[in-house]
Design an enzyme around this catalytic site. Structure first.
Site, PDB file in Angstrom:
ATOM      1  CG  ASP A  36      38.937  39.113  33.258  1.00  0.00           C
ATOM      2  OD1 ASP A  36      40.069  38.588  33.132  1.00  0.00           O
ATOM      3  OD2 ASP A  36      38.282  39.558  32.301  1.00  0.00           O
ATOM      4  CG  ASP A 125      39.576  30.478  34.051  1.00  0.00           C
ATOM      5  OD1 ASP A 125      39.526  29.708  33.076  1.00  0.00           O
ATOM      6  OD2 ASP A 125      40.213  31.543  34.033  1.00  0.00           O
ATOM      7  CD  GLU A 127      41.475  29.837  30.425  1.00  0.00           C
ATOM      8  OE1 GLU A 127      42.070  30.211  29.407  1.00  0.00           O
ATOM      9  OE2 GLU A 127      41.064  30.602  31.326  1.00  0.00           O
TER      10      GLU A 127
END
Length: 342
Positions: A36, A125, A127
């Site tokens: 990534d 994403d 987090e």
């Protein structure tokens, strides 16, 4: 008055698949390595990444509603040119705007899925808040657990509506438990779990299996080190799933029937055949332009059904005066029977 429809196999709704490739058995699956990358990774030598064994890459595309990775086009296109499966990811900022708005921003700026056999579904994403010193919020961005679940759900629903794919969710188990209360309603979304070490570890409650695992923040290739939990053939299927459809039918009146065929997947359903044969002295008298009929036989070819769209076939018949009548149908590989009682 509407008569009941009787279906072969006692099914009310039948699902079909076009062009299915046999998946590798779970026990034979291998883990495909991947990377990534983001703007911070810099320029990437994708040929070296591919030669080093990486089979896929996820590229940071957007963040919130105001950030676009300036290197995205080069990184995303470079991965494809090197023969690597590629996908885009959005870094969530749940405190700034709605999940739906950020999904729209993501899709407009690199997150749209492409049916080119090399593009993986996009990633959300979500987090720990990395900007707590700047925004003064806790690791859950100041949202309560119910608020966070709604935000993620809104993003996932809008992404699905825009792309006909389920967004991949990247998170850590600890964050998911803390900030969503270990929410259980996201099992249809592939999981990309982040955990440095030798195993993916325990998973959030929504999932029994992870699809991707980020095992290190920095790997031997460019960017982070990742693994796909399956074979290359299964990764190919995730990037380019088969065309899928379902069919439902209804006896509107004793002399009228409808069949609805809907595209349930992200790819166009093309050249789908429909065959029917009447029974009980039932004679066909009218069908759509895409069909040809005799007194007892129906033949149709549906040239194209776009993702999320449906085609409705309306059939007219001249039944005998009494007794059960109807039509047996085959839609692609699906079989169904529509029967009107006497």
């Amino acid at each position: 008055m509407k008569f009941p429809a009787i279906w072969a196999g006692s099914a009310v709704m039948l699902a079909g698949v076009l062009g299915v490739a046999t998946a590798a058995p779970a026990q034979a699956a291998t883990k495909v390595l991947g990377v990534d990358v983001s703007n911070w990774t810099g320029d990437v030598d994708w040929d070296s990444v591919a030669d080093g064994g990486a089979g896929f890459a996820y590229v940071h595309a957007t963040e919130g509603l105001d950030y676009r990775n300036p290197r995205f086009a080069d990184q995303f296109g470079g991965a494809k040119e090197a023969g690597i499966f590629r996908g885009a990811y959005h870094f969530a900022q749940p405190h700034e705007s709605s999940g739906a708005a950020q999904a729209d921003f993501f899709v407009r700026n690199g997150g749209r899925w492409i049916a080119d056999s090399k593009t993986l579904p996009g990633v959300l994403d979500v987090e720990d808040n990395p900007y707590n010193n700047r925004n003064g919020l806790n690791h859950c961005y100041g949202l309560g657990q119910d608020e966070m679940v709604k935000w993620i759900s809104d993003f996932a629903k809008r992404y699905r509506a825009r792309t006909h794919r389920d967004v991949v969710i990247y998170t850590t188990t600890a964050w998911w438990r803390s900030c969503t209360g270990d929410a259980k309603g996201f099992g249809k979304n592939p999981l990309w779990v982040a955990r440095w070490g030798t195993s993916a570890g325990p998973l959030p409650a929504s999932w029994k299996r992870h699809t991707f695992w980020q095992s290190a923040e920095k790997g031997n290739h460019a960017g982070g080190e990742d693994r796909f939990n399956g074979s290359k053939a299964q990764l190919q299927r995730l990037a380019f799933p088969p065309a899928t459809y379902w069919a439902t039918g209804l006896v509107v009146r004793r002399n009228a029937y409808t069949v609805t065929i809907s595209n349930t997947g992200p790819r166009t359903v093309g050249k789908l055949s429909v065959y029917g044969k009447t029974f009980g002295g039932n004679k066909l008298v009218k069908a759509p332009r895409a069909c040809k009929i005799t007194s007892t036989v129906l033949r149709c070819t549906l040239t194209s059904i776009a993702p999320g769209k449906s085609v409705k076939l309306t059939l007219a018949t001249k039944p005998k005066a009494t007794g059960p009548v109807g039509i047996n149908l085959k839609v692609g590989s699906l079989k169904l029977t529509l029967r009107a009682s006497g």
